[in-house]
Design an enzyme around this catalytic site. Structure first.
Site, PDB file in Angstrom:
ATOM      1  N   GLU A  72     -16.338   7.778  -2.263  1.00  0.00           N
ATOM      2  CA  GLU A  72     -15.752   7.346  -3.532  1.00  0.00           C
ATOM      3  C   GLU A  72     -16.600   7.714  -4.744  1.00  0.00           C
ATOM      4  O   GLU A  72     -16.794   6.913  -5.667  1.00  0.00           O
ATOM      5  CB  GLU A  72     -15.511   5.823  -3.481  1.00  0.00           C
ATOM      6  CG  GLU A  72     -14.385   5.387  -4.397  1.00  0.00           C
ATOM      7  CD  GLU A  72     -13.985   3.945  -4.167  1.00  0.00           C
ATOM      8  OE1 GLU A  72     -13.554   3.639  -3.047  1.00  0.00           O
ATOM      9  OE2 GLU A  72     -14.096   3.156  -5.101  1.00  0.00           O
TER      10      GLU A  72
ATOM     11  N   LYS B 253      -3.916  10.137   2.126  1.00  0.00           N
ATOM     12  CA  LYS B 253      -5.238   9.504   2.250  1.00  0.00           C
ATOM     13  C   LYS B 253      -6.270  10.516   2.760  1.00  0.00           C
ATOM     14  O   LYS B 253      -7.382  10.599   2.230  1.00  0.00           O
ATOM     15  CB  LYS B 253      -5.178   8.287   3.175  1.00  0.00           C
ATOM     16  CG  LYS B 253      -6.536   7.621   3.310  1.00  0.00           C
ATOM     17  CD  LYS B 253      -6.497   6.151   3.506  1.00  0.00           C
ATOM     18  CE  LYS B 253      -7.883   5.538   3.341  1.00  0.00           C
ATOM     19  NZ  LYS B 253      -7.910   4.114   3.632  1.00  0.00           N
TER      20      LYS B 253
ATOM     21  N   GLU C 290       0.841  -1.218   0.000  1.00  0.00           N
ATOM     22  CA  GLU C 290       0.000   0.000   0.000  1.00  0.00           C
ATOM     23  C   GLU C 290       0.875   1.267   0.000  1.00  0.00           C
ATOM     24  O   GLU C 290       0.527   2.265  -0.627  1.00  0.00           O
ATOM     25  CB  GLU C 290      -0.944   0.016   1.208  1.00  0.00           C
ATOM     26  CG  GLU C 290      -2.025  -1.077   1.216  1.00  0.00           C
ATOM     27  CD  GLU C 290      -3.177  -0.843   0.235  1.00  0.00           C
ATOM     28  OE1 GLU C 290      -3.145   0.113  -0.553  1.00  0.00           O
ATOM     29  OE2 GLU C 290      -4.122  -1.672   0.255  1.00  0.00           O
TER      30      GLU C 290
ATOM     31  N   ASN D  20      -7.576   3.144  -5.407  1.00  0.00           N
ATOM     32  CA  ASN D  20      -7.716   1.751  -5.845  1.00  0.00           C
ATOM     33  C   ASN D  20      -6.649   1.335  -6.842  1.00  0.00           C
ATOM     34  O   ASN D  20      -6.731   0.259  -7.435  1.00  0.00           O
ATOM     35  CB  ASN D  20      -9.102   1.534  -6.474  1.00  0.00           C
ATOM     36  CG  ASN D  20     -10.198   1.744  -5.462  1.00  0.00           C
ATOM     37  OD1 ASN D  20     -10.026   1.449  -4.280  1.00  0.00           O
ATOM     38  ND2 ASN D  20     -11.323   2.288  -5.901  1.00  0.00           N
TER      39      ASN D  20
ATOM     40  N   HIS E  59      -7.724  -7.645  -6.163  1.00  0.00           N
ATOM     41  CA  HIS E  59      -8.921  -8.312  -5.626  1.00  0.00           C
ATOM     42  C   HIS E  59      -9.237  -9.587  -6.416  1.00  0.00           C
ATOM     43  O   HIS E  59      -9.634 -10.606  -5.838  1.00  0.00           O
ATOM     44  CB  HIS E  59     -10.119  -7.363  -5.640  1.00  0.00           C
ATOM     45  CG  HIS E  59     -10.015  -6.289  -4.590  1.00  0.00           C
ATOM     46  ND1 HIS E  59     -10.844  -5.200  -4.542  1.00  0.00           N
ATOM     47  CD2 HIS E  59      -9.165  -6.136  -3.551  1.00  0.00           C
ATOM     48  CE1 HIS E  59     -10.514  -4.428  -3.506  1.00  0.00           C
ATOM     49  NE2 HIS E  59      -9.491  -4.981  -2.904  1.00  0.00           N
TER      50      HIS E  59
ATOM     51  N   HIS F 179      -5.702  -2.268  -7.330  1.00  0.00           N
ATOM     52  CA  HIS F 179      -6.622  -3.092  -6.540  1.00  0.00           C
ATOM     53  C   HIS F 179      -7.591  -3.946  -7.364  1.00  0.00           C
ATOM     54  O   HIS F 179      -8.059  -4.966  -6.880  1.00  0.00           O
ATOM     55  CB  HIS F 179      -7.416  -2.218  -5.557  1.00  0.00           C
ATOM     56  CG  HIS F 179      -6.618  -1.871  -4.331  1.00  0.00           C
ATOM     57  ND1 HIS F 179      -5.465  -1.127  -4.394  1.00  0.00           N
ATOM     58  CD2 HIS F 179      -6.781  -2.185  -3.028  1.00  0.00           C
ATOM     59  CE1 HIS F 179      -4.971  -0.984  -3.160  1.00  0.00           C
ATOM     60  NE2 HIS F 179      -5.746  -1.616  -2.326  1.00  0.00           N
TER      61      HIS F 179
ATOM     62  N   ARG G 204     -11.641   9.561  -4.705  1.00  0.00           N
ATOM     63  CA  ARG G 204     -11.212   8.431  -3.856  1.00  0.00           C
ATOM     64  C   ARG G 204     -10.846   7.188  -4.675  1.00  0.00           C
ATOM     65  O   ARG G 204     -10.116   6.326  -4.217  1.00  0.00           O
ATOM     66  CB  ARG G 204     -12.290   8.104  -2.807  1.00  0.00           C
ATOM     67  CG  ARG G 204     -11.791   7.123  -1.753  1.00  0.00           C
ATOM     68  CD  ARG G 204     -12.667   7.032  -0.523  1.00  0.00           C
ATOM     69  NE  ARG G 204     -12.077   6.087   0.433  1.00  0.00           N
ATOM     70  CZ  ARG G 204     -12.414   5.980   1.704  1.00  0.00           C
ATOM     71  NH1 ARG G 204     -13.334   6.763   2.205  1.00  0.00           N
ATOM     72  NH2 ARG G 204     -11.825   5.103   2.492  1.00  0.00           N
TER      73      ARG G 204
HETATM   74  N1  LIG Z   1     -10.620  -0.127   5.106  1.00  0.00           N
HETATM   75  C1  LIG Z   1      -9.716   0.247   4.246  1.00  0.00           C
HETATM   76  O1  LIG Z   1      -9.657   1.400   3.817  1.00  0.00           O
HETATM   77  C2  LIG Z   1      -8.670  -0.749   3.796  1.00  0.00           C
HETATM   78  C3  LIG Z   1      -7.548  -0.320   3.108  1.00  0.00           C
HETATM   79  C4  LIG Z   1      -6.581  -1.257   2.771  1.00  0.00           C
HETATM   80  C5  LIG Z   1      -6.764  -2.593   3.129  1.00  0.00           C
HETATM   81  N2  LIG Z   1      -7.873  -2.975   3.793  1.00  0.00           N
HETATM   82  C6  LIG Z   1      -8.070  -4.358   4.229  1.00  0.00           C
HETATM   83  O2  LIG Z   1      -7.056  -4.683   5.167  1.00  0.00           O
HETATM   84  C7  LIG Z   1      -6.891  -6.094   5.172  1.00  0.00           C
HETATM   85  C8  LIG Z   1      -5.416  -6.416   5.243  1.00  0.00           C
HETATM   86  O3  LIG Z   1      -4.914  -5.911   6.448  1.00  0.00           O
HETATM   87  P1  LIG Z   1      -3.498  -6.390   7.043  1.00  0.00           P
HETATM   88  O4  LIG Z   1      -2.485  -6.389   5.979  1.00  0.00           O
HETATM   89  O5  LIG Z   1      -3.268  -5.593   8.247  1.00  0.00           O
HETATM   90  O6  LIG Z   1      -3.736  -7.931   7.350  1.00  0.00           O
HETATM   91  P2  LIG Z   1      -4.309  -8.689   8.639  1.00  0.00           P
HETATM   92  O7  LIG Z   1      -5.258  -7.888   9.377  1.00  0.00           O
HETATM   93  O8  LIG Z   1      -4.747 -10.022   8.134  1.00  0.00           O
HETATM   94  O9  LIG Z   1      -3.011  -8.885   9.542  1.00  0.00           O
HETATM   95  C9  LIG Z   1      -1.974  -9.690   9.060  1.00  0.00           C
HETATM   96  C10 LIG Z   1      -1.449 -10.659  10.114  1.00  0.00           C
HETATM   97  O10 LIG Z   1      -0.587  -9.944  10.993  1.00  0.00           O
HETATM   98  C11 LIG Z   1      -0.928 -10.240  12.343  1.00  0.00           C
HETATM   99  N3  LIG Z   1      -0.558  -9.109  13.170  1.00  0.00           N
HETATM  100  C12 LIG Z   1      -1.242  -7.959  13.363  1.00  0.00           C
HETATM  101  N4  LIG Z   1      -0.537  -7.124  14.112  1.00  0.00           N
HETATM  102  C13 LIG Z   1       0.600  -7.750  14.441  1.00  0.00           C
HETATM  103  C14 LIG Z   1       1.733  -7.382  15.189  1.00  0.00           C
HETATM  104  N5  LIG Z   1       1.830  -6.182  15.743  1.00  0.00           N
HETATM  105  N6  LIG Z   1       2.739  -8.286  15.325  1.00  0.00           N
HETATM  106  C15 LIG Z   1       2.662  -9.495  14.739  1.00  0.00           C
HETATM  107  N7  LIG Z   1       1.615  -9.892  13.988  1.00  0.00           N
HETATM  108  C16 LIG Z   1       0.605  -9.028  13.844  1.00  0.00           C
HETATM  109  C17 LIG Z   1      -2.408 -10.467  12.282  1.00  0.00           C
HETATM  110  O11 LIG Z   1      -2.853 -11.096  13.404  1.00  0.00           O
HETATM  111  C18 LIG Z   1      -2.528 -11.287  10.988  1.00  0.00           C
HETATM  112  O12 LIG Z   1      -2.220 -12.626  11.223  1.00  0.00           O
HETATM  113  C19 LIG Z   1      -7.587  -6.632   3.946  1.00  0.00           C
HETATM  114  O13 LIG Z   1      -8.771  -7.266   4.298  1.00  0.00           O
HETATM  115  C20 LIG Z   1      -7.898  -5.382   3.138  1.00  0.00           C
HETATM  116  O14 LIG Z   1      -9.031  -5.518   2.345  1.00  0.00           O
HETATM  117  C21 LIG Z   1      -8.829  -2.082   4.153  1.00  0.00           C
END
Ligand SMILES: NC(=O)c1ccc[n+]([C@@H]2O[C@H](COP(=O)([O-])OP(=O)(O)OC[C@H]3O[C@@H](n4cnc5c(N)ncnc54)[C@H](O)[C@@H]3O)[C@@H](O)[C@H]2O)c1
Length: 366
Positions: free
Chosen positions: A243, A233, A183, A251, A258, A254, A247
């Site tokens: 969006e 952001k 990201e 993406n 996806h 993305h 916004r």
């Molecule tokens: N809402 C939004 O604007 C937005 C933007 C981008 C992505 N997303 C979403 O975010 C998700 C991905 O998030 P992510 O990359 O954080 O993945 P995730 O939430 O799956 O976390 C990844 C892994 O890291 C572990 N973890 C978390 N914190 C930790 C730490 N401090 N130390 C060790 N391990 C840790 C978690 O438990 C998990 O196993 C996707 O579902 C995506 O669609 C949402």
């Protein structure tokens, strides 16, 4: 506490909230949250992995803690109902709080539960992954997945505050850090299209020049990146929460990401990793269709290399990817693509004939 970054979303209510970026002991979070929520009740939703790592420091009362299994495959209706059920058992009302402590998956699902429980309850984001710090914890997109539809059910719902503590990042493994860089690199390519009024932050060059310090988790450099990504952001979402226009630039990469996540059942690649492949895909598309020149194309791939991002080595049947890209909820009957058109600049385009999408062989190797 440091001076927070302020987010003001220009919607019908003009919502405003602070983002704190700290390096305090993790244990201080308990007092911070208690101070914020005062006498209100709260449901602390925390990822199993984070809880196992920080249980001692995160000394919340057991009865207000709900621990959720990790993984994108948990971002579903079943987990959502578990949260709603727990909130109901705790008799939370609209004056109470949901607090999400974890990565983007946990933040998205807890946010969606907060948006819908009693038609909206207050919530706080405590992002613990790099990806969640730079992106998902801010901006108010909340969601769960359905089979074959990532983030298909969701709501725009802003948190009341975001508390980032850099110390959480120390326990992330390489794979999760790299996912965060997916990201971050995206932000480097959209910088000029985010409507930020002050000077360009030049994230692209910063990431190339300082890659050693950044990958070595130098907190000063990481904090600078988090601040740049958040300012980009915020600049986008404060004027276009839902969006309708600008916004969409967020993406970049993305639509492909996806589709790739869906085709591999959300298990094979992290979200950020899929975004990196999506960025590589779209840079190939932009170069082959002459939207960008070879200098910028090479610079982009130099950046991928610095962050150890290799081309996708599996072959996914092209019609299947196109079908999934068409099913992306942002698309109409055509594929909506955010395409690099100049350095740090992108444009949103509708691809008339999806079958014309070229898949470069050095990108998708058989
Ligand atoms: N809402 C939004 O604007 C937005 C933007 C981008 C992505 N997303 C979403 O975010 C998700 C991905 O998030 P992510 O990359 O954080 O993945 P995730 O939430 O799956 O976390 C990844 C892994 O890291 C572990 N973890 C978390 N914190 C930790 C730490 N401090 N130390 C060790 N391990 C840790 C978690 O438990 C998990 O196993 C996707 O579902 C995506 O669609 C949402």
């Amino acid at each position: 506490m440091n001076t927070p970054i302020n987010v003001t979303i220009k919607n019908d209510k003009d919502v405003s909230y602070p983002i704190y970026i700290e390096r305090n002991e993790i244990s201080s979070l308990v007092e911070t949250i208690n101070k914020h929520t005062q006498n209100a009740k709260k449901l602390i939703i925390i990822s199993k992995k984070v809880y196992s790592l920080y249980k001692k420091q995160l000394n919340f009362s057991d009865k207000e803690v709900l621990v959720l299994k990790d993984g994108e495959d948990q971002k579903n209706i079943k987990t959502y109902l578990k949260i709603i059920d727990t909130a109901k058992k705790l008799n939370l009302t609209r004056n109470d709080y949901i607090v999400a402590i974890g990565g983007g998956v946990l933040g998205d699902i807890a946010g969606f539960a907060a948006a819908t429980y009693m038609r909206g309850i207050k919530y706080i984001q405590v992002p613990t992954t790099l990806l969640a710090c730079v992106d998902s914890s801010v901006g108010g997109k909340t969601a769960i997945d359905i089979p074959n539809g990532k983030n298909y059910v969701g709501a725009f719902y802003q948190p009341e505050a975001v508390y980032i503590n850099l110390n959480f990042l120390k326990t992330l493994d390489k794979k999760q850090l790299k996912s965060g860089f997916g990201e971050i690199i995206k932000y480097a390519f959209i910088e000029n299209s985010c409507g930020l009024e002050n000077d360009n932050a030049l994230l692209l060059e910063f990431l190339i020049v300082n890659s050693d310090r950044i990958l070595g988790l130098d907190f000063d450099f990481l904090e600078k990146i988090i601040r740049i990504c958040l300012s980009l952001k915020i600049s986008v979402v404060q004027n276009d929460e839902k969006e309708a226009g600008m916004r969409k630039v967020l993406n970049l990469g993305h639509t492909f990401a996806h589709a790739l996540e869906s085709i591999t059942n959300y298990k094979r690649y992290t979200h950020g990793q899929a975004v990196i492949y999506g960025l590589m895909f779209i840079f190939n598309y932009a170069y082959e269709n002459k939207y960008i020149d070879s200098t910028y194309y090479r610079l982009a791939f130099q950046l991928f290399e610095k962050y150890d991002c290799k081309p996708l080595r599996a072959w996914y049947f092209k019609p299947q990817i196109i079908k999934l890209m068409l099913a992306d909820k942002k698309a109409t009957s055509k594929i909506n693509l955010v395409v690099p058109t100049d350095k740090r600049t992108v444009s949103v385009m509708e691809v008339e004939n999806p079958n014309c999408l070229k898949f470069k062989t050095n990108f998708l190797l058989k």
